[in-house]
Design an enzyme around this catalytic site. Sequence first.
Site, PDB file in Angstrom:
ATOM      1  NE  ARG A 126      16.931   2.595  -3.332  1.00  0.00           N
ATOM      2  CZ  ARG A 126      15.762   2.007  -3.065  1.00  0.00           C
ATOM      3  NH1 ARG A 126      15.713   1.018  -2.186  1.00  0.00           N
ATOM      4  NH2 ARG A 126      14.660   2.399  -3.633  1.00  0.00           N
ATOM      5  NE  ARG A 129       9.528   4.170  -5.741  1.00  0.00           N
ATOM      6  CZ  ARG A 129      10.815   4.261  -5.384  1.00  0.00           C
ATOM      7  NH1 ARG A 129      11.633   5.088  -5.999  1.00  0.00           N
ATOM      8  NH2 ARG A 129      11.284   3.513  -4.416  1.00  0.00           N
TER       9      ARG A 129
HETATM   10  P1  B4P Z   1      13.188   0.602   1.339  1.00  0.00           P
HETATM   11  O1  B4P Z   1      11.906   1.015   1.957  1.00  0.00           O
HETATM   12  O2  B4P Z   1      13.784  -0.677   1.787  1.00  0.00           O
HETATM   13  O3  B4P Z   1      13.026   0.658  -0.224  1.00  0.00           O
HETATM   14  P2  B4P Z   1      12.540  -0.465  -1.160  1.00  0.00           P
HETATM   15  O4  B4P Z   1      12.569  -1.812  -0.555  1.00  0.00           O
HETATM   16  O5  B4P Z   1      13.315  -0.262  -2.420  1.00  0.00           O
HETATM   17  O6  B4P Z   1      11.006  -0.125  -1.281  1.00  0.00           O
HETATM   18  P3  B4P Z   1      10.225   0.500  -2.452  1.00  0.00           P
HETATM   19  O7  B4P Z   1       8.810   0.555  -1.942  1.00  0.00           O
HETATM   20  O8  B4P Z   1      10.829   1.760  -2.905  1.00  0.00           O
HETATM   21  O9  B4P Z   1      10.452  -0.489  -3.660  1.00  0.00           O
HETATM   22  P4  B4P Z   1       9.955  -1.951  -4.013  1.00  0.00           P
HETATM   23  O10 B4P Z   1      11.164  -2.697  -4.428  1.00  0.00           O
HETATM   24  O11 B4P Z   1       9.097  -2.562  -2.972  1.00  0.00           O
HETATM   25  O12 B4P Z   1      14.254   1.765   1.520  1.00  0.00           O
HETATM   26  C1  B4P Z   1      15.569   1.505   1.245  1.00  0.00           C
HETATM   27  C2  B4P Z   1      16.544   2.686   1.352  1.00  0.00           C
HETATM   28  O13 B4P Z   1      16.577   3.320   2.622  1.00  0.00           O
HETATM   29  C3  B4P Z   1      17.900   2.051   1.167  1.00  0.00           C
HETATM   30  O14 B4P Z   1      18.714   2.892   0.437  1.00  0.00           O
HETATM   31  C4  B4P Z   1      18.418   1.868   2.571  1.00  0.00           C
HETATM   32  O15 B4P Z   1      19.825   1.802   2.651  1.00  0.00           O
HETATM   33  C5  B4P Z   1      17.862   3.084   3.268  1.00  0.00           C
HETATM   34  N1  B4P Z   1      17.619   2.859   4.685  1.00  0.00           N
HETATM   35  C6  B4P Z   1      16.933   1.824   5.225  1.00  0.00           C
HETATM   36  N2  B4P Z   1      16.872   1.946   6.567  1.00  0.00           N
HETATM   37  C7  B4P Z   1      17.528   3.115   6.882  1.00  0.00           C
HETATM   38  C8  B4P Z   1      17.785   3.800   8.115  1.00  0.00           C
HETATM   39  N3  B4P Z   1      17.347   3.334   9.298  1.00  0.00           N
HETATM   40  N4  B4P Z   1      18.468   4.959   8.062  1.00  0.00           N
HETATM   41  C9  B4P Z   1      18.894   5.438   6.864  1.00  0.00           C
HETATM   42  N5  B4P Z   1      18.690   4.834   5.656  1.00  0.00           N
HETATM   43  C10 B4P Z   1      18.009   3.682   5.672  1.00  0.00           C
HETATM   44  O16 B4P Z   1       9.022  -1.645  -5.284  1.00  0.00           O
HETATM   45  C11 B4P Z   1       9.551  -1.027  -6.448  1.00  0.00           C
HETATM   46  C12 B4P Z   1       8.472  -0.946  -7.522  1.00  0.00           C
HETATM   47  O17 B4P Z   1       8.072  -2.302  -7.914  1.00  0.00           O
HETATM   48  C13 B4P Z   1       7.154  -0.267  -7.119  1.00  0.00           C
HETATM   49  O18 B4P Z   1       7.214   1.136  -7.251  1.00  0.00           O
HETATM   50  C14 B4P Z   1       6.164  -0.932  -8.123  1.00  0.00           C
HETATM   51  O19 B4P Z   1       6.251  -0.362  -9.402  1.00  0.00           O
HETATM   52  C15 B4P Z   1       6.680  -2.360  -8.212  1.00  0.00           C
HETATM   53  N6  B4P Z   1       6.025  -3.248  -7.230  1.00  0.00           N
HETATM   54  C16 B4P Z   1       6.615  -3.882  -6.173  1.00  0.00           C
HETATM   55  N7  B4P Z   1       5.723  -4.594  -5.475  1.00  0.00           N
HETATM   56  C17 B4P Z   1       4.511  -4.416  -6.093  1.00  0.00           C
HETATM   57  C18 B4P Z   1       3.193  -4.874  -5.837  1.00  0.00           C
HETATM   58  N8  B4P Z   1       2.917  -5.668  -4.791  1.00  0.00           N
HETATM   59  N9  B4P Z   1       2.198  -4.484  -6.670  1.00  0.00           N
HETATM   60  C19 B4P Z   1       2.451  -3.716  -7.732  1.00  0.00           C
HETATM   61  N10 B4P Z   1       3.671  -3.223  -8.030  1.00  0.00           N
HETATM   62  C20 B4P Z   1       4.706  -3.571  -7.231  1.00  0.00           C
END
Ligand code: B4P
Length: 199
Positions: free
Chosen positions: A131, A148
């Site tokens: 990604r 993370r």
């Molecule tokens: P995802 O697991 O969807 O990644 P994400 O939503 O970005 O989760 P993440 O935990 O990293 O970030 P978030 O925005 O919640 O994985 C996606 C990737 O995998 C994509 O590239 C996709 O194409 C690929 N993929 C999916 N399925 C697939 C499959 N079957 N095969 C192959 N590839 C696949 O959080 C970001 C930051 O925000 C945190 O680190 C924190 O700093 C903050 N944050 C968010 N929520 C918070 C909270 N509640 N409290 C405190 N901080 C928070």
Amino acid sequence: MTQTATTRLLIIGPPGAGKGTQAHRIAEGYAVPAISTGDIFRANIKGATELGKKVQAIIETGELVPDSLTNEIVADRLAQADAATGFLLDGYPRTVDQVAALDAMLEGESLDAVVLLEADTDEVVARLLNRAQLEGRADDTEEVIRHRQNVYAEQTAPLIDLFSKRGILVTVDGMGSVDEVAERIASGLNGLLSAKVVS
Ligand code: B4P
């Protein structure tokens, strides 16, 4: 799909397990909004809002945004009209204190189901590095991705036991194609929510 009058769902799992990808499909299936705290923070960073300025450095290092700030944002979002009949939370709650805050926001109504998406660490790191090439997210460098994963293991993984004890956990294998994982989630959720309607 079986639906109760309100459908309150959560998807949880390590970074890269596919939460964001699956959240949109699940939300569409249950006709509820997908609410991602990560997306809200990123939109604010992009728009250079006050909130965005506060959280940018935290997110870029892979740390969690403080609970107080995150809870406030979610409370505001859940108060909007489109969340009145349900929602799918993606990435919140992520700490034990956030669970307590969400419980208070729901005023005695609990989540109906929690989908735990599991995936191997090497696979999730590979997905996020892929990604990084496509989207260039500042927190998708290998060092920050690994940090993370550690933050997830320390602060978020303990929630799994908590939701399991509440009898609302649906554990799904997140390895395989997006469609395969989506089918597993649909079938797991349908089983749990139908059982709730019957009981
Ligand atoms: P995802 O697991 O969807 O990644 P994400 O939503 O970005 O989760 P993440 O935990 O990293 O970030 P978030 O925005 O919640 O994985 C996606 C990737 O995998 C994509 O590239 C996709 O194409 C690929 N993929 C999916 N399925 C697939 C499959 N079957 N095969 C192959 N590839 C696949 O959080 C970001 C930051 O925000 C945190 O680190 C924190 O700093 C903050 N944050 C968010 N929520 C918070 C909270 N509640 N409290 C405190 N901080 C928070």
